[in-house]
Design an enzyme around this catalytic site. Structure first.
Site, mmCIF file in Angstrom:
data_model
loop_
_atom_site.group_PDB
_atom_site.id
_atom_site.type_symbol
_atom_site.label_atom_id
_atom_site.label_comp_id
_atom_site.label_asym_id
_atom_site.label_seq_id
_atom_site.Cartn_x
_atom_site.Cartn_y
_atom_site.Cartn_z
ATOM 1 N N TRP A 1 -6.624 5.716 -9.079
ATOM 2 C CA TRP A 1 -8.072 5.933 -9.099
ATOM 3 C C TRP A 1 -8.875 4.639 -9.017
ATOM 4 O O TRP A 1 -10.069 4.672 -8.759
ATOM 5 C CB TRP A 1 -8.455 6.660 -10.392
ATOM 6 C CG TRP A 1 -7.815 6.047 -11.604
ATOM 7 C CD1 TRP A 1 -6.685 6.479 -12.223
ATOM 8 C CD2 TRP A 1 -8.234 4.868 -12.298
ATOM 9 N NE1 TRP A 1 -6.375 5.639 -13.267
ATOM 10 C CE2 TRP A 1 -7.304 4.637 -13.341
ATOM 11 C CE3 TRP A 1 -9.317 3.978 -12.157
ATOM 12 C CZ2 TRP A 1 -7.410 3.570 -14.220
ATOM 13 C CZ3 TRP A 1 -9.423 2.908 -13.029
ATOM 14 C CH2 TRP A 1 -8.480 2.711 -14.044
ATOM 15 N N ASN A 2 -8.264 3.481 -9.274
ATOM 16 C CA ASN A 2 -9.092 2.287 -9.495
ATOM 17 C C ASN A 2 -9.778 1.777 -8.230
ATOM 18 O O ASN A 2 -10.870 1.228 -8.286
ATOM 19 C CB ASN A 2 -8.288 1.177 -10.184
ATOM 20 C CG ASN A 2 -7.042 0.778 -9.446
ATOM 21 O OD1 ASN A 2 -6.506 1.536 -8.632
ATOM 22 N ND2 ASN A 2 -6.541 -0.408 -9.735
ATOM 23 N N GLY B 1 0.836 2.410 -8.824
ATOM 24 C CA GLY B 1 0.627 2.984 -10.139
ATOM 25 C C GLY B 1 1.376 2.229 -11.209
ATOM 26 O O GLY B 1 1.676 1.038 -11.067
ATOM 27 N N CYS C 1 -4.778 -4.136 -10.655
ATOM 28 C CA CYS C 1 -3.447 -4.702 -10.874
ATOM 29 C C CYS C 1 -3.469 -6.213 -10.697
ATOM 30 O O CYS C 1 -2.684 -6.925 -11.328
ATOM 31 C CB CYS C 1 -2.442 -4.086 -9.905
ATOM 32 S SG CYS C 1 -2.161 -2.328 -10.192
ATOM 33 N N GLU D 1 0.583 -4.979 -19.857
ATOM 34 C CA GLU D 1 -0.587 -5.113 -18.993
ATOM 35 C C GLU D 1 -1.803 -4.530 -19.704
ATOM 36 O O GLU D 1 -1.757 -3.410 -20.212
ATOM 37 C CB GLU D 1 -0.362 -4.371 -17.672
ATOM 38 C CG GLU D 1 -1.561 -4.419 -16.747
ATOM 39 C CD GLU D 1 -1.351 -3.667 -15.437
ATOM 40 O OE1 GLU D 1 -2.041 -4.001 -14.458
ATOM 41 O OE2 GLU D 1 -0.503 -2.755 -15.400
ATOM 42 N N ALA E 1 -5.020 10.303 -7.525
ATOM 43 C CA ALA E 1 -5.133 10.414 -8.972
ATOM 44 C C ALA E 1 -5.969 11.635 -9.329
ATOM 45 O O ALA E 1 -6.945 11.975 -8.641
ATOM 46 C CB ALA E 1 -5.763 9.155 -9.546
ATOM 47 N N GLU F 1 3.944 -0.468 -5.495
ATOM 48 C CA GLU F 1 3.047 -1.520 -5.999
ATOM 49 C C GLU F 1 2.665 -1.102 -7.397
ATOM 50 O O GLU F 1 1.916 -0.149 -7.592
ATOM 51 C CB GLU F 1 1.825 -1.658 -5.085
ATOM 52 C CG GLU F 1 1.028 -2.941 -5.349
ATOM 53 C CD GLU F 1 -0.142 -2.721 -6.284
ATOM 54 O OE1 GLU F 1 0.020 -3.027 -7.491
ATOM 55 O OE2 GLU F 1 -1.186 -2.253 -5.842
#
Length: 455
Positions: free
Chosen positions: A130-131, A206, A262, A359, A156, A228
């Site tokens: 979703w980002n 994700g 990320c 993270e 997402a 990724e």
């Protein structure tokens, strides 16, 4: 269970969608396989023309599409509109360069015509986050379509309206029926889709656990996969750096996309000679950011995407402070509706704490001090992640050391990490495998067939 679109700034649900039934999903997979048989026979010129028409629509409708992203996942409107335009740029870039990247590649064999032909694999499942709800999809679908594949998008669950609008844009640009489809399904359906013989490859952006599950399913089915995953990117600052420039870029990188990327700079490793000055300026800039309505022009930082994301981030901060870290600014969710968390800076990060090993997906910066380049490299590599990183120094020897010795898939010098169609994107270690964008993106989902014609 319905798939809902919830405004992260207010907590209000704007729309709900019923997930596909098993019969509807089977029909869509069949469409993708049928469409591939015709799409793979189209010329590169036809595929490029589709991407250019798609880019035109994205640019024409950028404001409306951007508002939809802000409504569903909370990034500032300016950032959302910029993302849509970046997606248009990616489509045009692959329209311009993709055909050359996929042309037959000759090999010097005397007495024979020998070459590699890059043939599409078929329907590719893309499991997207979703980002960056537009860019993540278009950086997959533009090279995949130009290569002759068909695409299946499992987006997402909190951005269903964006997912459907992407399909709508491609359809209005002239995408044939079945060549690109959005699948409104739960994450529980993913394994079965990968198991389906009609699906020939899978790509996921994700979390690490999701990556492990997808990789296992793809491996069991002997299917190509690209992952990724998460990142805890390092941002190293040495004494020769332009300190004010480094501070400004540090804040921009850490807070990009409300801190939910990320490749945000997350771990700041500062040479001890400049650590105090950098930290003072950095904390002041972080604390001065305006948090609020992501639709407002003067907002610097919008909400986190979900209540769960806010809760997880705050627990990580709390546990890291309990373990012995010092809180320099922020550290408490904001009162009122919405998933708002202030810019936060922690230092003296203890080994084994969440700040050391996890993270942080939100506007939290983690600060270390290093005695020299050796210690900076050791701290940088003391992570299970290896997506990207940056180092700020004008010393040529230091630059080469950081490029060669920091264990990442990408390393930027005097610039923070970003994704752009011109250069490969991807990580090392637990940040995944494979590459997106540039030539790698065009060739990620192809069969590089060796052809030998004697005589």
């Amino acid at each position: 269970m319905a798939i809902e679109s919830v405004n992260p700034a207010t907590g209000e649900t704007s729309r709900s969608f019923e997930p596909l039934t098993d019969e509807q999903l089977d029909e869509k997979l069949g469409k993708a396989a049928d469409a591939f048989r015709d799409w793979r026979r189209t010329s590169y010129d036809e595929r490029a023309a589709l991407l250019r028409r798609t880019a035109d629509l994205l640019d024409e409708e950028a404001e409306d599409l951007g508002r939809l992203a802000t409504l569903e996942m909370g990034k500032t409107l300016a950032a959302a509109v910029a993302e849509v335009r970046k997606s248009a740029k990616g489509c045009r870039w692959y329209a311009d360069h993709g055909p050359d990247m996929l042309a037959d590649e000759p090999w010097p064999v005397e007495g024979a015509n020998v070459f590699t032909r890059y043939e599409p694999l078929g329907p590719v499942l893309a499991i997207m986050p979703w980002n960056f709800p537009y860019w993540q999809v278009f950086r997959f679908i533009a090279p995949a379509l130009v290569a002759g594949n068909t695409g299946l998008l499992k987006h997402a669950s909190n951005v269903p309206q964006v997912a459907l609008r992407i399909e709508d844009v491609l359809r209005r640009a002239g995408c044939p029926d079945g060549v690109f489809q959005t699948l409104l399904v739960s994450s529980g359906a993913i394994e079965g889709i990968i198991d389906d013989d009609r699906v020939r490859a899978v790509t996921l952006t994700g979390s690490e656990p999701a990556g492990r599950a997808v990789a296992a399913a793809a491996g069991r089915n002997i299917k190509t996969s690209v992952l990724e995953l998460g990142g805890s990117d390092v941002f190293i600052v040495m004494p020769s750096a332009d300190l004010d420039d480094a501070v400004a870029n540090a804040v921009t990188s850490r807070l990009l996309n409300n801190g939910q990327s990320c490749v945000n700079a997350k771990r700041f490793v500062l040479h001890r000679d400049i650590a105090a000055e950098f930290t003072e300026k950095f904390v002041a800039r972080m604390a001065a950011q305006k948090v609020g309505d992501p639709m407002a022009e003067d907002t610097d930082l919008g909400p986190l995407s979900t209540p769960d994301g806010l809760e997880t981030l705050h627990q990580q901060v709390t546990d890291t402070v309990k373990a012995g870290a010092r809180l320099l600014t922020g550290g408490e969710p904001l009162d009122g509706p919405g998933n708002f968390y202030p810019p936060t800076v922690l230092t003296d990060i203890p080994d084994g704490s969440p700040g050391h090993r996890e993270e942080f997906f939100g506007p939290v910066a983690l600060v270390w001090e290093a005695a020299d380049a050796d210690e900076a490299i050791r701290i940088a590599n003391d992570s299970t992640f290896g997506l990207g990183g940056s180092a700020w120094t004008t010393d040529p020897e230091e630059q080469q050391r950081f490029v060669s010795e920091v264990e990442t898939g990408m390393m930027y010098i005097n610039k923070f990490t970003e994704s752009t169609p011109e250069v490969p994107f991807g990580g090392a270690k637990n940040s995944g495998y494979g590459r997106e964008l540039a030539t790698f993106g065009a060739r990620s989902f192809v069969n590089p067939k060796t052809v030998w014609i004697a005589g």
